[in-house]
Design a protein around this motif. Structure first.
Motif, PDB file in Angstrom:
ATOM      1  N   ALA A 125      40.586  48.868  52.256  1.00  0.00           N
ATOM      2  CA  ALA A 125      40.427  49.335  50.873  1.00  0.00           C
ATOM      3  C   ALA A 125      41.211  48.448  49.915  1.00  0.00           C
ATOM      4  N   GLY A 126      42.398  48.019  50.337  1.00  0.00           N
ATOM      5  CA  GLY A 126      43.196  47.114  49.508  1.00  0.00           C
ATOM      6  C   GLY A 126      42.496  45.786  49.279  1.00  0.00           C
ATOM      7  N   ILE A 127      41.879  45.259  50.328  1.00  0.00           N
ATOM      8  CA  ILE A 127      41.145  43.996  50.196  1.00  0.00           C
ATOM      9  C   ILE A 127      39.963  44.171  49.246  1.00  0.00           C
ATOM     10  N   PHE A 128      39.261  45.312  49.370  1.00  0.00           N
ATOM     11  CA  PHE A 128      38.120  45.570  48.476  1.00  0.00           C
ATOM     12  C   PHE A 128      38.558  45.597  47.013  1.00  0.00           C
ATOM     13  N   VAL A 129      39.630  46.322  46.743  1.00  0.00           N
ATOM     14  CA  VAL A 129      40.133  46.400  45.366  1.00  0.00           C
ATOM     15  C   VAL A 129      40.573  45.014  44.885  1.00  0.00           C
ATOM     16  N   GLY A 130      41.189  44.241  45.779  1.00  0.00           N
ATOM     17  CA  GLY A 130      41.596  42.892  45.411  1.00  0.00           C
ATOM     18  C   GLY A 130      40.412  41.998  45.079  1.00  0.00           C
ATOM     19  N   VAL A 131      39.302  42.198  45.781  1.00  0.00           N
ATOM     20  CA  VAL A 131      38.106  41.377  45.550  1.00  0.00           C
ATOM     21  C   VAL A 131      37.452  41.717  44.216  1.00  0.00           C
ATOM     22  N   VAL A 132      37.179  43.003  43.997  1.00  0.00           N
ATOM     23  CA  VAL A 132      36.423  43.376  42.792  1.00  0.00           C
ATOM     24  C   VAL A 132      37.276  43.277  41.536  1.00  0.00           C
ATOM     25  N   GLY A 133      38.590  43.547  41.655  1.00  0.00           N
ATOM     26  CA  GLY A 133      39.500  43.354  40.525  1.00  0.00           C
ATOM     27  C   GLY A 133      39.259  44.296  39.368  1.00  0.00           C
ATOM     28  N   ARG A 134      40.026  44.092  38.319  1.00  0.00           N
ATOM     29  CA  ARG A 134      39.985  44.966  37.147  1.00  0.00           C
ATOM     30  C   ARG A 134      38.718  44.764  36.324  1.00  0.00           C
ATOM     31  N   SER A 135      38.165  43.551  36.325  1.00  0.00           N
ATOM     32  CA  SER A 135      37.001  43.273  35.480  1.00  0.00           C
ATOM     33  C   SER A 135      35.804  44.133  35.862  1.00  0.00           C
ATOM     34  N   SER A 136      35.660  44.412  37.159  1.00  0.00           N
ATOM     35  CA  SER A 136      34.551  45.266  37.588  1.00  0.00           C
ATOM     36  C   SER A 136      34.728  46.689  37.080  1.00  0.00           C
TER      37      SER A 136
END
Length: 443
Positions: free
Chosen positions: A88-99
């Motif tokens: 889940a941490g990796i997913f959040v890191g990938v999509v970031g705040r812009s998404s």
């Protein structure tokens, strides 16, 4: 063979609560340190509690205690929880705040501005469900809510309270929320089952909140909010994760789909701000940062598992269950006791994920004692932790919202916001109602 009840075995939990709550109150309210509760290294406090547990029960050698701790940490549900945290941490890191911004701006752009406060609540619900974090949602949406309040004449505490309520909705239901991961794996139930159990409790509370907000605000004259540009394609990874979770695809597969789709979109749209190999490098760094962001939560899960293994061996859980049996009788009483247990842990730690991790082993035994299904136990733990976390004045959610207002030049206090936190209070009403209905139905 049932162990003999030993109240002294609960000393490590008492040590943790006294140190963490005591230092938190001193930092926050005596020394006036901003975010004082979150200045305390919770991992260090848990290590002190673990040391306390290791110093107890001299009948066991230290090697025997290490074996017990290893067995607690090596439990299948704990290992699964840790791996899901990292994914889940990796997913959040990938999509970031812009998404997440794209989700928010898209919804704000399609709903009329005269429904501004209701829109803030609905947008916060969707964004928090997509992001899996209430604090992240509040950080993102509050700076939008404050100008809306200033331009429209709506009460600032009402606007902030609506954002916080929506943020707790998603924190409670999201498939990538720390609380969902901790509750489901701690109780050994599938996320889709917990979601279905939770949804029929959360939805009435959310609809009632929406109606209440509309009644209070519908006649106001509102200036349309200015919506920045956004990329609709960036919403796709969140939608895939949400749909995959609801239909029951394995959570690791769901997160992998989200990570892969998010990576492709991030590279294709140039969201990293780099090109070529440098874009891949930036993406990998974001993945690493996302995984690293789960370090504290993962370490808390490991340390709590070790501490609880020793407490269980010493007879601490038997003592605690004995007290609970005296205070709460029957299936309905067991569910209320479980909810109040995790609520008390949350009040003491100001962290709903930590509260669930701490309550999980006790709740697991309570569910067997009172005949509560794993899906209902997970739902109760997550729901009640979010209720309490959503209203305590020293929680991260409240402090972040107040800080965001302060940064934009507005002053608002926690006690002005709390009466406008309609959703957490209505979620409590809904929870107690469905507990009562469930008890009568089974009876």
């Amino acid at each position: 063979m049932q162990k003999k009840a030993n109240p002294a075995a609960l000393l490590p939990i008492l040590v943790f609560l006294l140190l963490y709550l005591g230092l938190g109150l001193i930092f926050e309210y005596v020394l006036k340190i901003p975010m004082g509760f979150y200045s305390i290294p919770i991992v260090v406090i848990f290590l002190v509690a673990l040391l306390t547990a290791c110093c107890q029960n001299r009948a066991l050698s230290f090697d025997d205690k290490l074996t017990l701790m290893g067995q607690g940490i090596g439990d299948k549900n704990i290992v699964t929880m840790l791996l899901i945290f990292l994914a889940a941490g990796i997913f959040v890191g990938v999509v970031g705040r812009s998404s997440a911004e794209s989700v928010a701006y898209f919804m704000l752009s399609i709903i009329p501005s005269r429904f501004a406060v209701a829109v803030l609540f609905v947008v916060s619900c969707f964004v928090s469900t997509a992001m899996g974090t209430s604090v992240g949602t509040i950080t993102l949406i509050t700076p939008i809510a404050i100008p809306i309040a200033a331009a429209s004449g709506y009460s600032l505490p009402l606007c902030i309270g609506s954002v916080m309520g929506g943020a707790m909705f998603g924190d409670n239901l999201s498939f990538i929320s720390d609380t969902t991961i901790a509750a489901c794996n701690g109780q050994g139930c599938a996320m889709k089952d917990k979601f279905r159990e939770n949804f029929h409790i959360a939805l009435p509370a959310a609809l009632a909140t929406l109606v209440l907000i509309l009644v209070l605000t519908l006649n106001a004259d509102v200036i349309p909010a200015e919506i920045p540009g956004y990329h609709l394609i960036q919403i796709i990874p969140y939608v895939l994760v949400l749909v995959g979770g609801i239909i029951g695809i394995n959570v690791f597969v769901v997160l992998l789909i989200g990570i892969v789709s998010g990576s492709v979109i991030v590279l294709a749209t140039g969201a990293t701000g780099q090109t070529g190999v440098l874009a891949v490098k930036a993406l990998l760094e974001n993945m690493g940062s996302g995984a690293a962001g789960m370090f504290e939560t993962s370490m808390v899960a490991i340390l709590v598992s070790a501490i609880c293994a020793l407490i269980r061996e010493y007879g601490g859980f038997e003592a605690l269950l004995g007290w609970i049996r005296k205070a709460f009788r029957g299936k309905r009483g067991g569910q209320i006791g479980m909810g109040l247990l995790v609520g008390a842990m949350d009040i003491a730690t100001a962290n709903n994920t930590v509260a669930i991790v701490m309550a999980n082993p006790i709740a697991k035994e309570m569910s067997e004692e009172y005949g509560i299904t794993p899906r209902k136990a997970a739902s109760i733990l997550d729901t009640f932790s979010c209720i309490f976390q959503g209203i305590i004045p020293y929680g991260a959610q409240m402090l972040v919202a107040i800080a965001a207002a302060h940064e934009l030049g507005y002053q608002v206090s926690a006690f002005e916001i709390i009466p406008n936190l309609f959703y957490p209070f209505l979620l409590a009403v809904s929870s107690f109602f469905f507990i009562a209905i469930d008890g009568k139905k089974k009876a």
